[in-house]
Structures are given as C-alpha cells and as structure tokens.
Design a protein around this motif. Structure first.
Motif, PDB file in Angstrom:
ATOM      1  N   ALA A 242      39.518  42.127  49.758  1.00 37.14           N
ATOM      2  CA  ALA A 242      39.262  43.028  48.633  1.00 37.14           C
ATOM      3  C   ALA A 242      40.433  42.979  47.667  1.00 37.14           C
ATOM      4  N   GLY A 243      40.130  43.124  46.377  1.00 30.06           N
ATOM      5  CA  GLY A 243      41.178  43.142  45.363  1.00 30.06           C
ATOM      6  C   GLY A 243      40.559  43.161  43.987  1.00 30.06           C
ATOM      7  N   ARG A 244      41.430  42.977  43.000  1.00 34.24           N
ATOM      8  CA  ARG A 244      40.972  43.013  41.615  1.00 34.24           C
ATOM      9  C   ARG A 244      41.215  41.642  41.003  1.00 34.24           C
ATOM     10  N   VAL A 245      40.185  41.078  40.397  1.00 32.62           N
ATOM     11  CA  VAL A 245      40.326  39.753  39.791  1.00 32.62           C
ATOM     12  C   VAL A 245      41.337  39.848  38.644  1.00 32.62           C
ATOM     13  N   ALA A 246      42.350  38.969  38.690  1.00 36.32           N
ATOM     14  CA  ALA A 246      43.410  39.022  37.682  1.00 36.32           C
ATOM     15  C   ALA A 246      43.217  37.981  36.590  1.00 36.32           C
ATOM     16  N   GLY A 247      42.213  37.111  36.754  1.00 33.83           N
ATOM     17  CA  GLY A 247      41.979  36.094  35.726  1.00 33.83           C
ATOM     18  C   GLY A 247      40.885  35.144  36.163  1.00 33.83           C
ATOM     19  N   GLY A 248      40.265  34.479  35.185  1.00 37.92           N
ATOM     20  CA  GLY A 248      39.268  33.461  35.493  1.00 37.92           C
ATOM     21  C   GLY A 248      37.957  34.031  35.998  1.00 37.92           C
ATOM     22  N   ILE A 249      37.106  33.142  36.488  1.00 40.36           N
ATOM     23  CA  ILE A 249      35.784  33.533  36.989  1.00 40.36           C
ATOM     24  C   ILE A 249      35.583  32.876  38.349  1.00 40.36           C
TER      25      ILE A 249
END
Length: 414
Positions: A242-249
């Motif tokens: 689990a986490g937060r996307v920091a960039g890209g797709i």
C-alpha cells in the motif's frame, strides 16, 4: 469530481495578503454569518469605517494584536468549479522557513505587489523561493490600485519590471492582474474602475489554471508505505503493497523493479479499497500486488524496469535550515525521504544563497535559521531518489535532529 488547487500567498508586510484572502472568502460566499459578524464587530471596535477582512485570516491572537501574519495558516474554500486550500505564509524575512513550508505542496503562488511601492526585496525573495520549490504557476496581483487612482501606466510599469526580473526564474506560467483587495476590484467581481484591463479576475484565473500536467506522469514511482498481510482464511496468501503513487502510471502486467533490492516482477493487480482498477497514477493511494513473492518492506520503491530512480549515498541537496540552533559540517542527523528514515552526515556546505541578491556565499561554516544553502550529505544506506525538478515527492526530504526528533531542515535534491 472537483479538482483541488493548493496555492500559497506571498508578499511584503502590509501588501494586503490577509485582506485579499478575506476578500476571496467573503465574495465567494465561503464564510459563515457569525464569522462575518465577529469581524464586523472587531472592525468597529478598532474604529474602522470598513469591514477589515484581514481579521478573517490572522488566526493567532498575537497576529491580530500586532497586525501581522506569523504562522502559516491554511484556509479551505470551494466554488462550483474547484476546491482550494490556501497556505497563507508570512512576509517577514525571519519567517522564510514558514514560507518554504507553506509553498512546498502548492500548485500556484500568489505574489502580491503594492501598486504604490512596485517591486521590493520581498517580491524577489518570494518569487525566488517559488521558483526554487518548482511551483509551476505564479499569479502576480498588483494590489491597492485604488490608492494610485486605478492608473494603467502604474500597472504596466510593474508588469514590465516583474517580467524582466522573472526571466531569470524557472517558472513557465506567470499571469498578472490589477486588483484592490480592500474594495474588491477584480478579485471575484470585475472592476468598473479599470476598463483598460480586459483580462480575467483573480478567482477566474484560480478556477481555470491548468494543473493536470503538474504531476509527473512519465516516471513511474511507487514508494511502499505499508505491507498488507491479512492472514485471514479468505486471503491466506494475499500480500499487497500500500502507498501513494508519486509519479507515472502503473497498470497490471507492467514489468517493475523493486529498489533497493533490484528484484524484478510484474504488477498483478491494483486495488483502490477492495475494488480492482485498471491503472494507478499520482496522487492516487492504492494497494498493488505482484506476480512474485519478493521481500519488500516500508520505504522500498517500486518503479518501471526501464525507468527507475537513482540510488546513491552521496546526495547534493538545497536546504532551508529551520532550526534556531545552527549546524556545521560533520553534524549527524536523520533523513526522512518518502517512507524511509536513515542516518546521515552533513559532509559539506557548498554555498549559502543571499536571497536578496541571489549571490552565492562561498566558504560558509554554519547554517543558521532561515538560511538557504546547497549541501552534500552522506547517508548510511543508499536512497532511491529523483531530482526535485523531476519529481517533487521522490526529490524532497527532511532532516531531523536525532536527539530531539525536531525537523531541522527541508531539502530539495539537486
């Protein structure tokens, strides 16, 4: 879904920042009746013949008493088109650190200029900090136009002066608007007094500035915040990250690399809550599962195989020193970068910046409070990072005092 725009306000003392925010809240109908009544009563008590809207924002008692803004105050308001969070940062030089804090998450900076004074030291300082923090959009509000009889030539001169100065900054989108926060000209409603100005009002600019491309959607970065192992009968073998996307797709089937271990795998599924989704991009919070059983823990970064962050122990950082206690070379600290915390030594102070002249001060031995400097740190374990210019999440860090656990500096990786 309404987009959220975070913006910070900056200007010299008495340029009318608090009044402008009060005016935005008041004219966009974002305050409650009792708040307005309290402000009206307070204005009368002070003998003002107008409603002092700045009292809506100066929250600390000491701020109201001194008539200045000290701390960063966050205000929330919404219009049918967008939601807004305002970080109202103080203007004084001794609060540079507060301004850095307020600006660090902003999409946009509002720079206020008093029409009677034109560009002053604080204008340069705040514009430079906005550019240092890679805030992509700036709106320059030429305030107090009512005090210069709404003259177009005063406004045009300030715009010209600012344009010639800002050509040295790294900000691509700068807009200008002539306003009077006190009277309300061009803040939410168009001014009758400045027919020569054909542009948008401030609120219209805030509602329509294009922020979709502010996130980096090219370089895929996923800092792992938590490993989910439910160990329940239904989900015996489930292992999610689990986490937060920091960039890209990210999409199921993508080939990914886990750093620092260097293991490779494929994305199996992506969940938002319990629902599977076909893609994840910044700033979504998601849970990701991989095809292979890999040892992954908090602070690791999942990235695409052919496009991953750098990994190093020697890192150059622009820092704003926030602590009253100065620091020197060889100081031992902790660094927190995304979800990872490691020990670090301050190896070198390369130069300090004189924020007023933008000159470099070489051979500095100490960092004092509010200093902005370029330093080199050495970490106990390698960090996986990007430059701050490329990614404001994987490119930023904070330094922490080991003994007191205080945050002593915020940094942008060069």
């Amino acid at each position: 879904m309404n987009q959220l725009l975070r913006f910070t306000t900056a200007g010299s003392v008495d340029d009318g920042k608090s009044t402008l925010i009060g005016r935005l809240l008041y004219d966009s109908k974002s305050i409650f009746e009792d708040q307005l009544e309290a402000v009206e009563a307070s204005s009368q008590k002070r003998g003002f013949d107008y409603v002092d809207l700045s009292l809506l924002t100066d929250g600390l008692k000491s701020e109201r008493e001194q008539g200045i803004t000290i701390d960063v105050a966050y205000r929330y308001f919404a219009t049918p088109k967008r939601k807004f969070i305002i970080a109202d940062a103080p203007g004084h030089i001794q609060y540079t650190r507060n301004m850095v804090t307020g600006a660090s998450t902003a999409n946009l900076a509002l720079i206020l200029i008093d029409a009677r004074k034109g560009l002053v030291e604080q204008t340069f300082r705040h514009s430079f900090i906005a550019s240092l923090l890679k805030i992509p959009h700036i709106i320059v509000c030429v305030n107090k136009m009512d005090l210069v009889d709404y003259k177009q030539e005063v406004y045009d001169q300030i715009v010209e002066d600012y344009k010639s100065f800002s050509s040295k900054l790294e900000v691509s989108d700068i807009q200008f608007v002539p306003i009077s926060a006190l009277v309300g000209d061009n803040v939410v409603n168009r001014s009758e007094k400045m027919n020569w100005y054909q542009g948008a009002t401030l609120l219209h600019m805030l509602e329509s500035v294009h922020i979709e491309s502010d996130h980096n959607h090219i370089d895929s970065r996923f800092p792992v915040q938590y490993v989910i192992r439910p160990q329940s009968i239904d989900h015996h073998d489930f292992r999610g990250y689990a986490g937060r996307v920091a960039g890209g797709i990210f999409r199921p089937g993508d080939d990914v690399l886990v750093m620092p271990s260097g293991f490779q795998s494929k994305v199996k599924n992506i969940f938002v809550g319990e629902d599977k989704v076909e893609s994840a991009f910044a700033p979504m919070s998601v849970t990701m599962t991989l095809e292979d059983e890999i040892d992954i823990s908090r602070g690791d970064i999942i990235a695409k195989i052919n496009n991953h962050p750098q990994s190093d122990q020697d890192i150059d950082v622009m820092v704003c020193w926030m602590n009253q206690k100065p620091t020197a070379v060889n100081a031992r600290l902790l660094v927190r970068h995304t979800n990872k915390e490691v020990k670090v030594v301050l190896k070198e102070i390369q130069y300090k910046l004189d924020i007023n002249s933008l000159q470099r001060i070489e051979n500095a031995e100490y960092l004092n409070m509010n200093d902005i400097a370029r330093i080199r740190i050495r970490t106990a374990q390698a960090l996986q990072y990007d430059s701050y210019r490329k990614n404001r999440i994987t490119g930023s860090l904070i330094l922490i005092d080991e003994q007191t656990n205080e945050t002593v500096a915020s940094g942008m990786i060069v």
